[in-house]
Design a protein around this motif. Structure first.
Motif, PDB file in Angstrom:
ATOM      1  N   ARG A   1       0.838  -1.203   0.000  1.00 35.43           N
ATOM      2  CA  ARG A   1       0.000   0.000   0.000  1.00 35.43           C
ATOM      3  C   ARG A   1       0.870   1.249   0.000  1.00 35.43           C
ATOM      4  O   ARG A   1       2.035   1.199   0.414  1.00 35.43           O
ATOM      5  CB  ARG A   1      -0.936   0.011   1.200  1.00 35.43           C
ATOM      6  N   GLU A   2       0.301   2.343  -0.444  1.00 34.60           N
ATOM      7  CA  GLU A   2       0.995   3.631  -0.404  1.00 34.60           C
ATOM      8  C   GLU A   2       0.968   4.168   1.023  1.00 34.60           C
ATOM      9  O   GLU A   2      -0.057   4.124   1.706  1.00 34.60           O
ATOM     10  CB  GLU A   2       0.332   4.634  -1.344  1.00 34.60           C
ATOM     11  N   ASP A   3       2.125   4.674   1.466  1.00 35.78           N
ATOM     12  CA  ASP A   3       2.230   5.208   2.815  1.00 35.78           C
ATOM     13  C   ASP A   3       3.340   6.260   2.811  1.00 35.78           C
ATOM     14  O   ASP A   3       4.515   5.917   2.583  1.00 35.78           O
ATOM     15  CB  ASP A   3       2.555   4.091   3.807  1.00 35.78           C
ATOM     16  N   PRO A   4       3.021   7.533   3.041  1.00 39.31           N
ATOM     17  CA  PRO A   4       4.032   8.601   2.970  1.00 39.31           C
ATOM     18  C   PRO A   4       5.218   8.388   3.904  1.00 39.31           C
ATOM     19  O   PRO A   4       6.369   8.647   3.527  1.00 39.31           O
ATOM     20  CB  PRO A   4       3.244   9.855   3.343  1.00 39.31           C
ATOM     21  N   GLU A   5       4.960   7.907   5.124  1.00 41.10           N
ATOM     22  CA  GLU A   5       6.065   7.697   6.060  1.00 41.10           C
ATOM     23  C   GLU A   5       6.999   6.607   5.570  1.00 41.10           C
ATOM     24  O   GLU A   5       8.228   6.743   5.649  1.00 41.10           O
ATOM     25  CB  GLU A   5       5.520   7.340   7.445  1.00 41.10           C
ATOM     26  N   ALA A   6       6.433   5.534   5.044  1.00 43.44           N
ATOM     27  CA  ALA A   6       7.269   4.449   4.520  1.00 43.44           C
ATOM     28  C   ALA A   6       8.067   4.918   3.312  1.00 43.44           C
ATOM     29  O   ALA A   6       9.255   4.582   3.159  1.00 43.44           O
ATOM     30  CB  ALA A   6       6.403   3.251   4.151  1.00 43.44           C
ATOM     31  N   ARG A   7       7.446   5.717   2.434  1.00 44.95           N
ATOM     32  CA  ARG A   7       8.151   6.195   1.243  1.00 44.95           C
ATOM     33  C   ARG A   7       9.258   7.175   1.622  1.00 44.95           C
ATOM     34  O   ARG A   7      10.343   7.148   1.048  1.00 44.95           O
ATOM     35  CB  ARG A   7       7.169   6.817   0.258  1.00 44.95           C
ATOM     36  N   ASP A   8       8.991   8.036   2.588  1.00 46.00           N
ATOM     37  CA  ASP A   8      10.020   8.964   3.050  1.00 46.00           C
ATOM     38  C   ASP A   8      11.195   8.195   3.664  1.00 46.00           C
ATOM     39  O   ASP A   8      12.357   8.515   3.417  1.00 46.00           O
ATOM     40  CB  ASP A   8       9.431   9.931   4.075  1.00 46.00           C
ATOM     41  N   SER A   9      10.896   7.169   4.432  1.00 41.95           N
ATOM     42  CA  SER A   9      11.952   6.358   5.039  1.00 41.95           C
ATOM     43  C   SER A   9      12.746   5.615   3.964  1.00 41.95           C
ATOM     44  O   SER A   9      13.970   5.488   4.066  1.00 41.95           O
ATOM     45  CB  SER A   9      11.347   5.360   6.031  1.00 41.95           C
ATOM     46  N   LEU A  10      12.052   5.138   2.934  1.00 39.37           N
ATOM     47  CA  LEU A  10      12.744   4.479   1.825  1.00 39.37           C
ATOM     48  C   LEU A  10      13.685   5.455   1.133  1.00 39.37           C
ATOM     49  O   LEU A  10      14.841   5.117   0.830  1.00 39.37           O
ATOM     50  CB  LEU A  10      11.721   3.919   0.829  1.00 39.37           C
ATOM     51  N   ALA A  11      13.208   6.676   0.888  1.00 37.57           N
ATOM     52  CA  ALA A  11      14.059   7.690   0.258  1.00 37.57           C
ATOM     53  C   ALA A  11      15.296   7.969   1.111  1.00 37.57           C
ATOM     54  O   ALA A  11      16.411   8.093   0.592  1.00 37.57           O
ATOM     55  CB  ALA A  11      13.258   8.968   0.040  1.00 37.57           C
ATOM     56  N   GLN A  12      15.111   8.044   2.434  1.00 40.22           N
ATOM     57  CA  GLN A  12      16.252   8.285   3.328  1.00 40.22           C
ATOM     58  C   GLN A  12      17.249   7.138   3.272  1.00 40.22           C
ATOM     59  O   GLN A  12      18.468   7.356   3.255  1.00 40.22           O
ATOM     60  CB  GLN A  12      15.748   8.462   4.759  1.00 40.22           C
ATOM     61  N   ALA A  13      16.740   5.910   3.257  1.00 37.85           N
ATOM     62  CA  ALA A  13      17.627   4.739   3.201  1.00 37.85           C
ATOM     63  C   ALA A  13      18.411   4.722   1.892  1.00 37.85           C
ATOM     64  O   ALA A  13      19.629   4.446   1.879  1.00 37.85           O
ATOM     65  CB  ALA A  13      16.819   3.456   3.357  1.00 37.85           C
ATOM     66  N   LEU A  14      17.742   5.014   0.794  1.00 34.41           N
ATOM     67  CA  LEU A  14      18.415   5.060  -0.507  1.00 34.41           C
ATOM     68  C   LEU A  14      19.470   6.163  -0.520  1.00 34.41           C
ATOM     69  O   LEU A  14      20.580   5.972  -1.038  1.00 34.41           O
ATOM     70  CB  LEU A  14      17.388   5.300  -1.609  1.00 34.41           C
ATOM     71  N   LEU A  15      19.128   7.302   0.056  1.00 31.91           N
ATOM     72  CA  LEU A  15      20.071   8.415   0.114  1.00 31.91           C
ATOM     73  C   LEU A  15      21.289   8.057   0.946  1.00 31.91           C
ATOM     74  O   LEU A  15      22.428   8.327   0.554  1.00 31.91           O
ATOM     75  CB  LEU A  15      19.363   9.638   0.704  1.00 31.91           C
ATOM     76  N   ARG A  16      21.057   7.413   2.076  1.00 35.59           N
ATOM     77  CA  ARG A  16      22.161   7.071   2.982  1.00 35.59           C
ATOM     78  C   ARG A  16      23.097   6.026   2.368  1.00 35.59           C
ATOM     79  O   ARG A  16      24.279   5.982   2.709  1.00 35.59           O
ATOM     80  CB  ARG A  16      21.602   6.559   4.308  1.00 35.59           C
ATOM     81  N   ARG A  17      22.578   5.191   1.478  1.00 36.93           N
ATOM     82  CA  ARG A  17      23.475   4.214   0.845  1.00 36.93           C
ATOM     83  C   ARG A  17      24.032   4.721  -0.494  1.00 36.93           C
ATOM     84  O   ARG A  17      24.711   3.998  -1.212  1.00 36.93           O
ATOM     85  CB  ARG A  17      22.771   2.874   0.671  1.00 36.93           C
ATOM     86  N   GLY A  18      23.724   5.988  -0.809  1.00 36.98           N
ATOM     87  CA  GLY A  18      24.341   6.625  -1.971  1.00 36.98           C
ATOM     88  C   GLY A  18      23.598   6.480  -3.268  1.00 36.98           C
ATOM     89  O   GLY A  18      24.129   6.852  -4.325  1.00 36.98           O
ATOM     90  N   ASP A  19      22.368   5.994  -3.243  1.00 37.03           N
ATOM     91  CA  ASP A  19      21.578   5.828  -4.457  1.00 37.03           C
ATOM     92  C   ASP A  19      20.759   7.098  -4.678  1.00 37.03           C
ATOM     93  O   ASP A  19      19.553   7.145  -4.410  1.00 37.03           O
ATOM     94  CB  ASP A  19      20.675   4.601  -4.326  1.00 37.03           C
ATOM     95  N   LEU A  20      21.430   8.131  -5.179  1.00 37.10           N
ATOM     96  CA  LEU A  20      20.815   9.452  -5.258  1.00 37.10           C
ATOM     97  C   LEU A  20      19.654   9.503  -6.251  1.00 37.10           C
ATOM     98  O   LEU A  20      18.622  10.122  -5.972  1.00 37.10           O
ATOM     99  CB  LEU A  20      21.866  10.491  -5.645  1.00 37.10           C
ATOM    100  N   ASP A  21      19.823   8.875  -7.396  1.00 39.71           N
ATOM    101  CA  ASP A  21      18.777   8.934  -8.418  1.00 39.71           C
ATOM    102  C   ASP A  21      17.482   8.312  -7.919  1.00 39.71           C
ATOM    103  O   ASP A  21      16.397   8.880  -8.101  1.00 39.71           O
ATOM    104  CB  ASP A  21      19.231   8.224  -9.694  1.00 39.71           C
ATOM    105  N   GLU A  22      17.586   7.148  -7.304  1.00 36.58           N
ATOM    106  CA  GLU A  22      16.371   6.474  -6.839  1.00 36.58           C
ATOM    107  C   GLU A  22      15.764   7.204  -5.640  1.00 36.58           C
ATOM    108  O   GLU A  22      14.539   7.252  -5.479  1.00 36.58           O
ATOM    109  CB  GLU A  22      16.665   5.014  -6.490  1.00 36.58           C
ATOM    110  N   ALA A  23      16.623   7.781  -4.796  1.00 35.39           N
ATOM    111  CA  ALA A  23      16.106   8.587  -3.687  1.00 35.39           C
ATOM    112  C   ALA A  23      15.305   9.763  -4.224  1.00 35.39           C
ATOM    113  O   ALA A  23      14.214  10.085  -3.720  1.00 35.39           O
ATOM    114  CB  ALA A  23      17.254   9.080  -2.812  1.00 35.39           C
ATOM    115  N   MET A  24      15.832  10.423  -5.254  1.00 28.76           N
ATOM    116  CA  MET A  24      15.110  11.533  -5.864  1.00 28.76           C
ATOM    117  C   MET A  24      13.782  11.066  -6.438  1.00 28.76           C
ATOM    118  O   MET A  24      12.757  11.760  -6.310  1.00 28.76           O
ATOM    119  CB  MET A  24      15.960  12.176  -6.958  1.00 28.76           C
TER     120      MET A  24
END
Length: 292
Positions: free
Chosen positions: A57-80
């Motif tokens: 399901r769509e969930d803003p908190e989960a998506r924001d956390s996913l973006a943070q995790a992607l950013l922290r591991r250096g996956d900038l394009d997918e985080a964006m």
């Protein structure tokens, strides 16, 4: 309805409720395991969990956390990409636009960064952080005049925005305006004088104004804060050499070589013990601590 459900009071609605309860439990398991993994620095596992939760399901908190995790591991394009999806749901969210601008800055995509900042400023002209980030975008394309103007606007809107004072001071110093840079450095020293970036700016300003001994003392403080600060050793060594203290200059040059072997080699070819004084002199003569 089956005879057993009729006998024991069951219903199709009960079955659907049980199914929904089970799905809710699975979603929560993946979501909160992902958030926990993110907080623990287990970014790959966090991404897997949060992606699985978002499949359900769509969930803003989960998506924001996913973006943070992607950013922290250096996956900038997918985080964006994840933040873009969030922005579709919340197009007027200043914090979201700021985070996207930060990622664009890391990607060195200054055009996109500028667009995001302009969008944020259009929503709220008094957003000091958006003006600060707009200045960063200007500097990314070497437009220093507009950058300084934008930083000044940010400071007027939020007079304790330390990052804006620091960046403006650094930029003014690169332009050769040591006096104006000193005003920003002094303001910061009075408030956060133990910060290594502030100390480094003040040291560079003092050196630019010709006060080598005072600058050396400030570089000493930078190194006390961060014993691995290559620029501080390199720039202090230059001042030692200019003061005639060749041994101390050599010691700083050796420390630079230890921390970053390419740093001195880039300036003067292969660095060796032979002709050390001449090599130090040549290397330091080519150092410009202001990045000009």
């Amino acid at each position: 309805m089956s005879i057993w459900k009729a006998l024991f009071g069951g219903s199709e609605e009960d079955s659907e409720q049980e199914k929904k309860t089970k799905e809710d439990g699975q979603f929560d398991l993946f979501k909160y395991d992902g958030i926990k993994a993110l907080r623990m620095g287990q970014f790959d596992y966090a991404v897997k969990c949060l992606e699985r939760a978002l499949e359900m399901r769509e969930d803003p908190e989960a998506r924001d956390s996913l973006a943070q995790a992607l950013l922290r591991r250096g996956d900038l394009d997918e985080a964006m990409n994840q933040y873009r999806k969030l922005a579709e749901l919340e197009p007027d969210n200043d914090a979201l636009l700021s985070q996207m601008a930060h990622i664009a800055y890391m990607q060195e995509d200054y055009e996109h960064m500028a667009q995001l900042c302009e969008q944020s400023i259009a929503l709220n002209a008094d957003n000091a952080q958006a003006h600060y980030q707009r200045a960063q975008a200007y500097l990314g394309v070497h437009d220093v005049i507009n950058a300084i103007a934008q930083l000044t606007t940010a400071i007027k809107l939020k007079d304790d925005l330390g990052d804006a004072y620091l960046l403006r001071g650094q930029t003014l110093l690169k332009l050769g305006d040591a006096d104006s840079a000193d005003a920003d450095a002094t303001y910061l020293m009075e408030r956060v004088g133990d910060n290594e970036d502030v100390l480094l700016l003040k040291a560079r300003v003092v050196a630019a104004k010709g006060n080598r001994r005072d600058a050396i003392l400030l570089y000493n403080k930078v190194i006390e804060q961060n014993p691995f600060h290559v620029d501080a050793y390199r720039e202090r060594g230059k001042l030692y050499f200019e003061e005639g203290e060749s041994q101390k200059a050599k010691e700083d040059a050796d420390k630079v070589m230890e921390l970053d072997p390419q740093a001195m080699a880039d300036v003067n070819g292969e660095y060796s013990a032979e002709g050390i004084e001449q090599k130090v002199k040549q290397a330091y003569s080519n150092i410009n601590p202001f990045g000009i």
